[in-house]
Design a protein around this motif. Structure first.
Motif, short mmCIF file in Angstrom:
data_model
loop_
_atom_site.label_atom_id
_atom_site.label_comp_id
_atom_site.label_asym_id
_atom_site.label_seq_id
_atom_site.Cartn_x
_atom_site.Cartn_y
_atom_site.Cartn_z
N ALA A 23 0.83 -1.20 0.00
CA ALA A 23 0.00 0.00 0.00
C ALA A 23 0.86 1.25 0.00
N LYS A 24 1.94 1.19 0.75
CA LYS A 24 2.85 2.34 0.81
C LYS A 24 3.46 2.58 -0.57
N TRP A 25 3.73 1.48 -1.26
CA TRP A 25 4.31 1.60 -2.59
C TRP A 25 3.33 2.27 -3.55
N VAL A 26 2.05 1.81 -3.49
CA VAL A 26 1.07 2.37 -4.42
C VAL A 26 0.84 3.85 -4.13
N THR A 27 0.62 4.20 -2.87
CA THR A 27 0.37 5.61 -2.56
C THR A 27 1.63 6.44 -2.77
N GLY A 28 2.77 5.80 -2.61
CA GLY A 28 4.03 6.49 -2.88
C GLY A 28 4.17 6.89 -4.33
N LEU A 29 3.36 6.26 -5.19
CA LEU A 29 3.40 6.60 -6.62
C LEU A 29 3.02 8.05 -6.85
N PHE A 30 2.27 8.62 -5.92
CA PHE A 30 1.89 10.03 -6.09
C PHE A 30 2.99 10.96 -5.66
N GLY A 31 4.05 10.40 -5.12
CA GLY A 31 5.18 11.23 -4.72
C GLY A 31 4.83 12.18 -3.61
N LYS A 32 3.85 11.84 -2.79
CA LYS A 32 3.39 12.83 -1.84
C LYS A 32 3.49 12.37 -0.40
N GLU A 33 4.39 11.51 -0.10
CA GLU A 33 4.55 11.13 1.28
C GLU A 33 5.02 12.35 2.05
N LYS A 34 4.48 12.51 3.25
CA LYS A 34 4.73 13.77 3.95
C LYS A 34 6.11 13.85 4.58
N LYS A 35 6.60 12.69 5.01
CA LYS A 35 7.84 12.75 5.77
C LYS A 35 9.02 12.91 4.84
N GLU A 36 9.44 14.14 4.67
CA GLU A 36 10.60 14.38 3.84
C GLU A 36 11.73 14.74 4.79
N PRO A 37 12.74 13.88 4.90
CA PRO A 37 13.75 14.07 5.93
C PRO A 37 14.50 15.39 5.79
N LYS A 38 14.77 15.79 4.55
CA LYS A 38 15.42 17.09 4.38
C LYS A 38 14.84 17.76 3.14
N PRO A 39 14.97 19.08 3.04
CA PRO A 39 14.37 19.75 1.89
C PRO A 39 14.91 19.17 0.58
N GLU A 40 14.02 19.02 -0.39
CA GLU A 40 14.44 18.43 -1.67
C GLU A 40 15.26 19.41 -2.50
N ILE A 41 15.07 20.69 -2.22
CA ILE A 41 15.85 21.71 -2.93
C ILE A 41 16.07 22.89 -1.98
N ILE A 42 17.26 23.42 -1.99
CA ILE A 42 17.54 24.59 -1.15
C ILE A 42 17.25 25.83 -1.99
N LEU A 43 16.38 26.68 -1.47
CA LEU A 43 16.05 27.91 -2.19
C LEU A 43 16.96 29.02 -1.67
N PRO A 44 17.85 29.53 -2.53
CA PRO A 44 18.76 30.58 -2.06
C PRO A 44 17.99 31.84 -1.66
N ASP A 45 18.57 32.62 -0.77
CA ASP A 45 17.98 33.91 -0.44
C ASP A 45 18.68 34.95 -1.33
N TYR A 46 17.96 35.53 -2.25
CA TYR A 46 18.58 36.45 -3.21
C TYR A 46 18.59 37.91 -2.73
N GLY A 47 18.07 38.15 -1.53
CA GLY A 47 18.10 39.51 -0.98
C GLY A 47 17.09 40.41 -1.66
N ASN A 48 17.28 41.71 -1.46
CA ASN A 48 16.33 42.67 -2.00
C ASN A 48 17.03 43.71 -2.83
N ARG A 49 16.25 44.37 -3.69
CA ARG A 49 16.77 45.47 -4.49
C ARG A 49 17.22 46.58 -3.55
N LYS A 50 18.35 47.18 -3.86
CA LYS A 50 18.85 48.27 -3.00
C LYS A 50 18.00 49.53 -3.24
#
Ligand SMILES: Cc1cc2nc3c(=O)[nH]c(=O)nc-3n(C[C@H](O)[C@H](O)[C@H](O)COP(=O)(O)OP(=O)(O)OC[C@H]3O[C@@H](n4cnc5c(N)ncnc54)[C@H](O)[C@@H]3O)c2cc1C
Length: 399
Positions: free
Chosen positions: A372-399
């Protein structure tokens, strides 16, 4: 780079997100959308992971929460509408997420957040484009001509501007499925639960509640790649009716609604794998560059992350070549992860026979077990994500 004039094509998820960040960094932004107005169709999508982080940074998290679809979870049902298994919203295997919203509501929120600062033009698309050392000379469908420093196509899977700019077509990895979305009237059988029903001949029906008192239906089914290519709306409706007739469950209800609707999204389920995401002064973002299909459940995450990173890199870099390169370097590993689908599509998840459907339902009913975990895992939506899948840089603000 600052003060540049940028044309974005497509006003869905990626386009307005990109426009928001570009405008914030001081670029002059125009968005053209081919449709006469925002396209607000589609089903529930979830705003999670990087998309949730970007929504917070954009100040639209509250607006998203206010439009929650109120779905309480996912029920797998058999063709007799008996529940096989259920996964409530708090369950790590549920398809329903905390920030669950209709795709159209998110598109509207993104548009509302940008419309006062960005020049939106509907009913327009690019018909010709000539790149030079200095700029891109664009001709629009209404005959007008204008130059821009850069053009970014956020036009979804069938992007025509991508075709104009890139010599080679991207790879389309066809998953052997077509999908159709439509909004239908609510019936007594509908509740706050989403219902998923597998039928014979490779068909999956799904009905989900919305926050407007209607029901969002989808039907996904196995088919050869070009089986339904280039059909008019009327032809699509007829083909769909023919394909699902006699499938049981609520197919007759759906057929009545398909015959009535003018709001049908009917598309091949294909991943887009573009070898490069820019050609000179033209770049691509979202589904146009890296559609993973709704099966991956990552379309919103990737469209919003790609837009955020592309805008940030354009702001940070000295020139567009450097920015396009950095955008690709930062996004590609994430895209590759998102596009990896588990085996079993369409063969096991879209069974052709009664026996195949029974086997799948049995697997799903063993709640919490590995299958069952395998089938529902097909949606790629399991909640427990151990670490962020992508790091979003902080680009700061316009001066
Ligand atoms: C009507 C609709 C319904 C959808 N429903 C669902 C759903 O229920 N579930 C799901 O997972 N995904 C759905 N999707 C796909 C989902 O929106 C995307 O997978 C994801 O959000 C990435 O968005 P995007 O902005 O890159 O592309 P898209 O959402 O595909 O948007 C592309 C936009 O560009 C416009 N456009 C196309 N060509 C041109 C052109 N030449 N010039 C200017 N504009 C152009 C389109 O009209 C559209 O507004 C739907 C898409 C659409 C358009």
């Amino acid at each position: 780079m600052i003060n540049k004039k940028i044309l974005v094509t497509g006003a869905s998820i990626a386009g307005p997100t990109l426009a928001y960040w570009l405008n914030k960094y001081g670029f002059k932004v125009t968005v053209v959308e081919r449709a006469p107005e925002l396209r607000l169709g589609g089903q529930n999508i979830d705003v999670k992971g990087p998309a949730a982080e970007i929504a917070r940074k954009m100040g639209i998290e509250k607006a998203i929460r206010e439009k929650n679809t109120t779905e309480v979870g996912l029920r797998f049902v058999n063709v007799n509408n008996e529940t096989v298994a259920e996964f409530p919203v708090g369950n790590s295997l549920s398809m329903t997420q905390e920030l669950e919203i209709l795709r159209g509501d998110l598109v509207q929120i993104l548009y509302d957040q940008t419309k006062d600062d960005v020049d939106y033009r509907f009913n327009q698309y690019i018909t010709a484009m000539v790149q030079s050392k200095e700029n891109v000379a664009v001709t629009f469908s209404n005959g007008n001509a204008e130059t821009f420093d850069l053009v970014i196509a956020a036009e979804g899977i069938g992007s025509a501007t991508r075709q104009l700019a890139f010599k080679d077509k991207p790879d389309f990895k066809y998953l052997g499925l077509y999908t159709a979305y439509l909004t239908i009237s609510k019936s007594a059988k509908d509740s706050r639960w989403a219902r998923w029903c597998n039928a014979e001949k490779g068909i999956v029906f799904m009905m989900r509640p919305d926050n407007y008192g209607e029901t969002r239906a989808s039907v996904t089914f196995t088919a050869e790649e070009d089986r339904y290519k280039g059909l008019s709306l009327d032809q699509q409706k007829k083909a769909l009716v023919k394909r699902i007739k006699g499938s049981g469950w609520e197919s007759e209800r759906l057929i009545r609604e398909i015959r009535k609707t003018n709001d049908l999204y009917f598309e091949r389920v294909s991943q887009v794998k573009a070898a490069k995401w820019s050609e000179g002064r033209v770049a691509i973002v979202g589904d146009a560059a890296y559609c993973a299909t709704p099966i991956a459940g990552k379309g919103t995450d990737m469209a919003m992350s790609g837009a955020y990173i592309l805008a940030g890199e354009l702001f940070k870099a000295d020139n567009y070549e450097e920015a396009f390169k950095a955008y690709e370097q930062k996004m590609r590993p994430y895209v590759e992860k998102c596009q990896k689908l588990p085996p079993g599509i369409p063969g096991i998840v879209y069974p052709q026979t009664k026996l195949g459907v029974r086997v799948l339902n049995t697997m799903v009913s063993i709640v919490g077990s590995k299958p069952a975990k395998w089938v529902t895992g097909l949606f790629g939506k399991e909640k427990k994500e151990p670490k962020p899948e992508i790091i979003l840089p902080d680009y700061g603000n316009r001066k």
